[in-house]
Motif scaffolding. Structure first.
Motif, short mmCIF file in Angstrom:
data_model
loop_
_atom_site.label_atom_id
_atom_site.label_comp_id
_atom_site.label_asym_id
_atom_site.label_seq_id
_atom_site.Cartn_x
_atom_site.Cartn_y
_atom_site.Cartn_z
N THR A 103 0.82 -1.20 0.00
CA THR A 103 0.00 0.00 0.00
C THR A 103 0.86 1.26 0.00
OG1 THR A 103 -0.13 0.14 2.42
CG2 THR A 103 -1.80 -1.20 1.28
N ILE A 104 0.22 2.39 -0.38
CA ILE A 104 0.82 3.72 -0.26
C ILE A 104 -0.21 4.62 0.41
CG2 ILE A 104 2.29 3.49 -2.29
CD1 ILE A 104 0.27 5.21 -3.83
N ASN A 105 0.27 5.70 0.99
CA ASN A 105 -0.61 6.66 1.63
C ASN A 105 -0.80 7.83 0.68
OD1 ASN A 105 -2.22 7.88 3.53
ND2 ASN A 105 -0.54 8.52 4.87
N PHE A 106 -1.93 7.85 -0.02
CA PHE A 106 -2.17 8.87 -1.05
C PHE A 106 -2.94 10.04 -0.45
CE2 PHE A 106 -3.99 10.55 -5.04
CZ PHE A 106 -2.79 10.66 -5.76
N PRO A 107 -2.60 11.27 -0.85
CA PRO A 107 -3.25 12.45 -0.27
C PRO A 107 -4.76 12.41 -0.42
CG PRO A 107 -1.35 13.08 -1.59
CD PRO A 107 -1.57 11.62 -1.82
N VAL A 108 -5.45 12.92 0.60
CA VAL A 108 -6.91 13.04 0.65
C VAL A 108 -7.58 11.67 0.75
CG1 VAL A 108 -8.99 13.95 -0.44
CG2 VAL A 108 -6.83 15.19 -0.69
N VAL A 109 -7.20 10.74 -0.12
CA VAL A 109 -7.84 9.42 -0.18
C VAL A 109 -7.44 8.55 1.00
CG1 VAL A 109 -8.10 7.32 -1.55
CG2 VAL A 109 -7.96 9.53 -2.69
N GLY A 110 -6.16 8.59 1.38
CA GLY A 110 -5.67 7.73 2.45
C GLY A 110 -4.89 6.54 1.90
N ARG A 111 -4.83 5.48 2.67
CA ARG A 111 -4.02 4.32 2.29
C ARG A 111 -4.75 3.47 1.26
NH1 ARG A 111 0.70 2.64 3.68
NH2 ARG A 111 0.83 4.34 5.19
N ILE A 112 -4.04 3.19 0.14
CA ILE A 112 -4.62 2.39 -0.94
C ILE A 112 -3.63 1.29 -1.34
CG2 ILE A 112 -6.03 4.28 -1.83
CD1 ILE A 112 -3.94 4.73 -4.00
N ARG A 113 -4.15 0.17 -1.81
CA ARG A 113 -3.32 -0.95 -2.23
C ARG A 113 -3.03 -0.86 -3.72
NH1 ARG A 113 -1.74 -5.66 -0.28
NH2 ARG A 113 -2.98 -5.32 1.63
N VAL A 114 -1.74 -0.88 -4.08
CA VAL A 114 -1.33 -0.77 -5.48
C VAL A 114 -0.49 -1.95 -5.92
CG1 VAL A 114 -1.45 1.75 -5.48
CG2 VAL A 114 0.70 0.61 -4.85
N GLU A 115 -0.13 -2.83 -5.01
CA GLU A 115 0.70 -3.99 -5.35
C GLU A 115 0.04 -4.86 -6.40
OE1 GLU A 115 2.11 -8.20 -3.32
OE2 GLU A 115 1.20 -6.65 -2.09
N GLY A 116 0.83 -5.30 -7.38
CA GLY A 116 0.34 -6.19 -8.42
C GLY A 116 -0.28 -5.49 -9.60
N MET A 117 -0.45 -4.17 -9.50
CA MET A 117 -1.04 -3.43 -10.61
C MET A 117 0.03 -3.03 -11.62
SD MET A 117 -3.69 -0.81 -8.73
CE MET A 117 -5.03 -1.39 -7.70
N THR A 118 -0.37 -2.93 -12.87
CA THR A 118 0.48 -2.28 -13.86
C THR A 118 0.34 -0.78 -13.70
OG1 THR A 118 -1.24 -2.16 -15.56
CG2 THR A 118 0.08 -4.19 -15.46
N LYS A 119 1.18 -0.06 -14.40
CA LYS A 119 1.13 1.40 -14.32
C LYS A 119 -0.24 1.92 -14.76
CE LYS A 119 3.12 3.81 -17.46
NZ LYS A 119 4.10 4.49 -18.35
N THR A 120 -0.76 1.38 -15.86
CA THR A 120 -2.05 1.81 -16.38
C THR A 120 -3.18 1.48 -15.41
OG1 THR A 120 -1.28 1.50 -18.65
CG2 THR A 120 -3.66 1.60 -18.31
#
Length: 268
Positions: A103-120
């Protein structure tokens, strides 16, 4: 005379056979004509893994750019009189380190899971999360880039080192080319690839670059942080066994034989 001629011809044949055998170990893709490359069809996309460093920007058609500003955290540090550091927004882009849980901590939204995703996939996902903060007719452009995509090439190559991958896509041949290709001592039929998965577990595989089917291999395109080790051939291994002490021993023996021969000729 015939016996001597036979010995010479046998020696020449042995040398030629050795040369042919050595040549077969050098070219890449020796059986290209017999390999079906249809299995390699499709474009490769790298997938986000823990410890990746991402640069994420959000842009829109908002004239003053105020709508997307909360999602583009930027920081600038300036040195004030007296040695104090003043930190304010408006400088270089902040990066996001993917945690071990993906996961990453994205502004306003909060913590989101991005592992396993492509860039698109990651771009579309973030856009769906922040869409509600913009008007329906606002055009959004989310850009995700991996800032630390690199592989390591070592062993019997001409320029071992870490290779940065700006395009987020690199084949094993491109990585070896960046390292100056294999040296004359490198084994093309025994290239070791070490890969770490998203759980931190290491895997290794031996690759034969003389076989054209390597193009269909799931290891043809490299992942971030892959390690390539080119195994030395037998010639390099034998040369490494002959150290400096062995060389000095041969030199001393040669001198001793020469002195013995000289004394024998003088005394006789």
């Amino acid at each position: 005379m015939k016996k001597s001629l036979f010995v010479i011809m046998a020696a020449v044949a042995a040398v030629l056979m050795t040369g042919c055998q050595s040549y077969k170990q050098v070219p890449y893709f020796q059986d290209m004509e017999s390999v079906d490359l249809s299995a390699s069809r499709g474009l490769y996309d790298a997938r986000i893994m823990p410890k990746d460093i991402l640069t994420i920007t959000v842009n829109s058609d908002d004239p003053d750019g105020m709508a997307e500003r909360p999602f583009n955290l930027m920081v600038r540090s300036t040195l004030q009189p007296g040695g104090q550091v003043n930190t304010s927004y408006g400088g270089s882009m902040l990066t996001y380190l993917v945690d071990n849980d993906g996961t990453i901590n994205f502004p306003v939204v909060g913590r989101i899971r991005v592992e396993g995703m492509t860039k698109t996939e990651c771009e579309k996902y973030i856009e769906s999360l922040i869409r509600s903060h913009f008007s329906d007719d606002t055009k959004l452009i989310v850009t995700v880039k991996m800032s630390n995509y690199r592989v390591t090439v070592t062993g019997e190559v001409n320029r071992p080192g870490v290779v940065s991958v700006a395009s987020e896509k690199m084949s094993i041949l491109e990585a070896l080319a960046q390292a100056g290709d294999l040296s004359i001592y490198g084994r093309r039929d025994n290239v070791l690839l070490i890969r770490e998965d998203n759980k931190g577990e290491k895997h290794s595989v031996r690759l034969d670059l003389t076989k054209a089917d390597i193009i269909n291999s799931p290891y043809y395109y490299l992942q971030q942080n892959d390690i390539i080790y080119v195994t030395p051939n037998q010639t390099k291994a034998k040369n490494s066994d002959i150290g400096q002490s062995t060389t000095l021993w041969f030199s001393a023996t040669s001198i001793l034989i020469s002195l013995t021969s000289l004394l024998y000729n003088i005394l006789n």
